[in-house]
Design an enzyme around this catalytic site. Structure first.
Site, mmCIF file in Angstrom:
data_model
loop_
_atom_site.group_PDB
_atom_site.id
_atom_site.type_symbol
_atom_site.label_atom_id
_atom_site.label_comp_id
_atom_site.label_asym_id
_atom_site.label_seq_id
_atom_site.Cartn_x
_atom_site.Cartn_y
_atom_site.Cartn_z
ATOM 1 N N ARG A 1 46.395 45.012 53.677
ATOM 2 C CA ARG A 1 46.208 46.472 53.584
ATOM 3 C C ARG A 1 45.279 46.993 54.685
ATOM 4 O O ARG A 1 45.369 48.159 55.078
ATOM 5 C CB ARG A 1 45.720 46.831 52.174
ATOM 6 N N GLY B 1 55.632 73.192 66.903
ATOM 7 C CA GLY B 1 56.712 74.125 66.574
ATOM 8 C C GLY B 1 58.075 73.434 66.666
ATOM 9 O O GLY B 1 58.202 72.258 66.325
ATOM 10 N N GLU C 1 53.184 47.300 51.297
ATOM 11 C CA GLU C 1 51.926 46.605 50.923
ATOM 12 C C GLU C 1 51.194 47.344 49.804
ATOM 13 O O GLU C 1 49.963 47.363 49.738
ATOM 14 C CB GLU C 1 51.057 46.345 52.152
HETATM 15 N N1 CAA Z 1 42.543 38.552 44.580
HETATM 16 C C1 CAA Z 1 42.627 37.445 43.797
HETATM 17 N N2 CAA Z 1 43.162 37.471 42.548
HETATM 18 C C2 CAA Z 1 43.620 38.643 42.087
HETATM 19 C C3 CAA Z 1 43.562 39.823 42.854
HETATM 20 C C4 CAA Z 1 42.991 39.756 44.150
HETATM 21 N N3 CAA Z 1 42.903 40.836 44.922
HETATM 22 N N4 CAA Z 1 44.114 40.844 42.126
HETATM 23 C C5 CAA Z 1 44.476 40.312 40.954
HETATM 24 N N5 CAA Z 1 44.178 38.987 40.928
HETATM 25 C C6 CAA Z 1 44.419 38.053 39.830
HETATM 26 C C7 CAA Z 1 43.781 38.551 38.547
HETATM 27 O O1 CAA Z 1 42.441 38.150 38.450
HETATM 28 C C8 CAA Z 1 44.653 37.927 37.479
HETATM 29 O O2 CAA Z 1 44.277 36.575 37.301
HETATM 30 P P1 CAA Z 1 44.406 35.827 35.836
HETATM 31 O O3 CAA Z 1 45.880 35.715 35.588
HETATM 32 O O4 CAA Z 1 43.741 34.513 36.028
HETATM 33 O O5 CAA Z 1 43.723 36.738 34.850
HETATM 34 C C9 CAA Z 1 46.039 37.926 38.123
HETATM 35 O O6 CAA Z 1 45.818 38.012 39.546
HETATM 36 C C10 CAA Z 1 46.880 39.093 37.691
HETATM 37 O O7 CAA Z 1 46.158 40.286 37.999
HETATM 38 P P2 CAA Z 1 46.472 41.665 37.274
HETATM 39 O O8 CAA Z 1 46.489 41.444 35.795
HETATM 40 O O9 CAA Z 1 45.549 42.694 37.835
HETATM 41 O O10 CAA Z 1 47.977 41.933 37.762
HETATM 42 P P3 CAA Z 1 48.979 43.133 37.445
HETATM 43 O O11 CAA Z 1 50.264 42.571 37.013
HETATM 44 O O12 CAA Z 1 48.306 44.153 36.581
HETATM 45 O O13 CAA Z 1 49.261 43.709 38.913
HETATM 46 C C11 CAA Z 1 48.919 45.089 40.838
HETATM 47 C C12 CAA Z 1 48.304 44.220 39.719
HETATM 48 C C13 CAA Z 1 47.708 45.543 41.627
HETATM 49 C C14 CAA Z 1 49.653 46.297 40.315
HETATM 50 C C15 CAA Z 1 49.852 44.204 41.694
HETATM 51 O O14 CAA Z 1 51.058 43.902 41.024
HETATM 52 C C16 CAA Z 1 50.185 44.844 43.044
HETATM 53 O O15 CAA Z 1 49.399 44.800 43.983
HETATM 54 N N6 CAA Z 1 51.408 45.424 43.156
HETATM 55 C C17 CAA Z 1 51.891 45.922 44.452
HETATM 56 C C18 CAA Z 1 52.610 44.828 45.169
HETATM 57 C C19 CAA Z 1 52.630 45.051 46.639
HETATM 58 O O16 CAA Z 1 51.663 45.509 47.249
HETATM 59 N N7 CAA Z 1 53.736 44.668 47.258
HETATM 60 C C20 CAA Z 1 53.846 44.728 48.691
HETATM 61 C C21 CAA Z 1 54.863 43.752 49.149
HETATM 62 S S1 CAA Z 1 54.554 43.090 50.743
HETATM 63 C C22 CAA Z 1 55.042 44.218 51.885
HETATM 64 O O17 CAA Z 1 55.221 45.371 51.602
HETATM 65 C C23 CAA Z 1 55.149 43.691 53.274
HETATM 66 C C24 CAA Z 1 55.760 44.610 54.269
HETATM 67 O O18 CAA Z 1 56.900 44.985 54.209
HETATM 68 C C25 CAA Z 1 54.980 45.011 55.411
#
Ligand code: CAA
Length: 379
Positions: A243, A339, A363
């Site tokens: 990000r 414009g 992302e």
């Molecule tokens: N670092 C380390 N661990 C992390 C973390 C981080 N930043 N964020 C979460 N975790 C861990 C949590 O501690 C948790 O661990 P446990 O299972 O041991 O408890 C686990 O991960 C799950 O975390 P959450 O319960 O918070 O997960 P969630 O299901 O609620 O999802 C979310 C969180 C932030 C919504 C996540 O799904 C997310 O970021 N979604 C967006 C996905 C994304 O950005 N996709 C982009 C694709 S890549 C791309 O776009 C490339 C391109 O084309 C350029």
């Protein structure tokens, strides 16, 4: 926080600015119009060390810091946002996690050539039915003798059509209360791993993305990156770094639109004076400059925190959220200042406007960044 760049950071930024002006800017419109993959530009960026900027030299990288990476990303993206994201995916979403979690042999096989830019990496998290809610992915990896068999599809994979390696995430355990995911590194050419043709998109036309498929794709145990079952954390921590790259790309797009607007406002006349003398235009330029500065400070803070080894999920999300929305707002105003010409392909702000939009989506959408920020605020 020190707001002054070091001598090294200034030199790196100036080298990137010079390179972008000479080698990228003159062909950016053509790359966009023809949707051409800028392979020759990426090869030159590799020679300059831009494909593995924050990876130590012993692993083929330039051995610089994340702030230098951000500075270069801004310069490259100001000239061509497609080149920016190709670079960002290889640096942030491929090299960085291999450096952080890879075994010595994974570093040798995948990191060294990717950081040198001899090979290119991509990142397979998103699927047709799971984007924001990444944990619900359907791609599955089943344990078999001597390895794992992957089945599933990943889409919008930036660099996908050209990448030599993919870092891909799959569910490996559904037995417990929490689904467990694992990260795998898979080289192109592995039987069962295929790429569809490039997607047709609103902007970043030179940065090809596609759907990739895994059909009974067998990989060895040594393909696992990090620990089995810990793949979702690998993905999330990787995106914390990614990000910063996208925030920097958004900064570059916004700056290009801003610079074009200042130049145009000084030249174009209406009511007998350059339009820069009208308060309506001055207010727009001032708002653009303030937002650009604020976005840059947030991005530099996140980059500095990453280098300090401090958890920076919230700061990266703030930077990405603000910089991407700034890019859209700045490019919108840039068209207004230009414009009718701004709406045409005669001026680059039309491309800036289309390119900016994706930074609010990939992302993690702006809404996901707000979720990440709120999770940090409320824990
Ligand atoms: N670092 C380390 N661990 C992390 C973390 C981080 N930043 N964020 C979460 N975790 C861990 C949590 O501690 C948790 O661990 P446990 O299972 O041991 O408890 C686990 O991960 C799950 O975390 P959450 O319960 O918070 O997960 P969630 O299901 O609620 O999802 C979310 C969180 C932030 C919504 C996540 O799904 C997310 O970021 N979604 C967006 C996905 C994304 O950005 N996709 C982009 C694709 S890549 C791309 O776009 C490339 C391109 O084309 C350029």
């Amino acid at each position: 926080m020190d707001f002054n760049l070091t001598e090294e950071q200034r030199l790196v930024r100036d080298a990137a600015r010079d390179f972008a002006a000479r080698e990228i800017a003159p062909k950016a419109a053509e790359i966009d119009k023809s949707s051409r993959w800028p392979g020759e530009v990426i090869a030159k960026m590799a020679e300059l060390g831009f494909l593995g900027m924050a990876i130590p030299q012993e692993y083929g990288g330039a051995g610089l810091d994340t702030l230098s990476y951000s500075l270069v990303m801004e310069e490259i993206s100001a000239a061509c946002a497609s080149c920016g994201v190709i670079m960002s995916v290889n640096n942030s979403l491929f090299c960085d996690p291999i450096y952080k979690y890879g075994t010595p042999s994974q570093k040798k096989e995948f990191l060294v050539p990717a950081a040198q830019g001899k090979n290119l990496g991509c990142f397979g998290l998103t699927e047709p039915m799971s984007g924001s809610d990444a944990q619900t992915m359907a791609t599955n990896a089943e344990k078999v003798s001597g390895g794992w068999v992957l089945n599933g599809a990943k889409n919008w994979i930036t660099n996908g059509p050209h990448a030599d390696f993919i870092l891909v995430f799959a569910v490996t355990d559904r037995s417990g209360p929490k689904v467990r995911h694992t990260a795998f590194v898979v080289p192109k050419g592995t039987p069962g791993y295929t790429q569809a043709s490039p997607d047709h998109k609103l902007g970043i036309h030179g940065a090809h993305s596609c759907t990739v498929f895994f059909e009974n794709c067998k990989v060895p145990d040594s393909a696992i990156l990090g620990k089995a079952g810990e793949g979702f954390k690998v993905a999330m921590a990787t995106l914390d770094g990614g990000r910063i790259g996208i925030a920097s790309q958004a900064l570059g797009i916004a700056r290009a639109a801003f610079d074009a607007s200042v130049a145009y406002a000084k030249e174009r006349k209406s009511f007998g004076v350059p339009i820069a003398q009208h308060q309506a235009i001055q207010f727009m330029l001032s708002d653009m400059a303030v937002e650009l500065d604020a976005a840059r400070l947030l991005t530099w803070r996140a980059a500095t925190m990453k280098d300090s080894g401090t958890r920076h999920s919230m700061q990266s999300a703030e930077a990405k959220l603000f910089a991407s929305e700034t890019a859209t707002r700045v490019a919108h105003k840039a068209i207004q200042i230009h414009g009718g010409y701004g709406y045409s392909q005669e001026f680059p702000v039309e491309r800036n406007y289309r390119d900016a939009r994706i930074t609010e989506i990939y992302e993690g959408t702006s809404e996901i960044q707000r979720i990440v920020i709120a999770a940090s605020l409320l824990k």
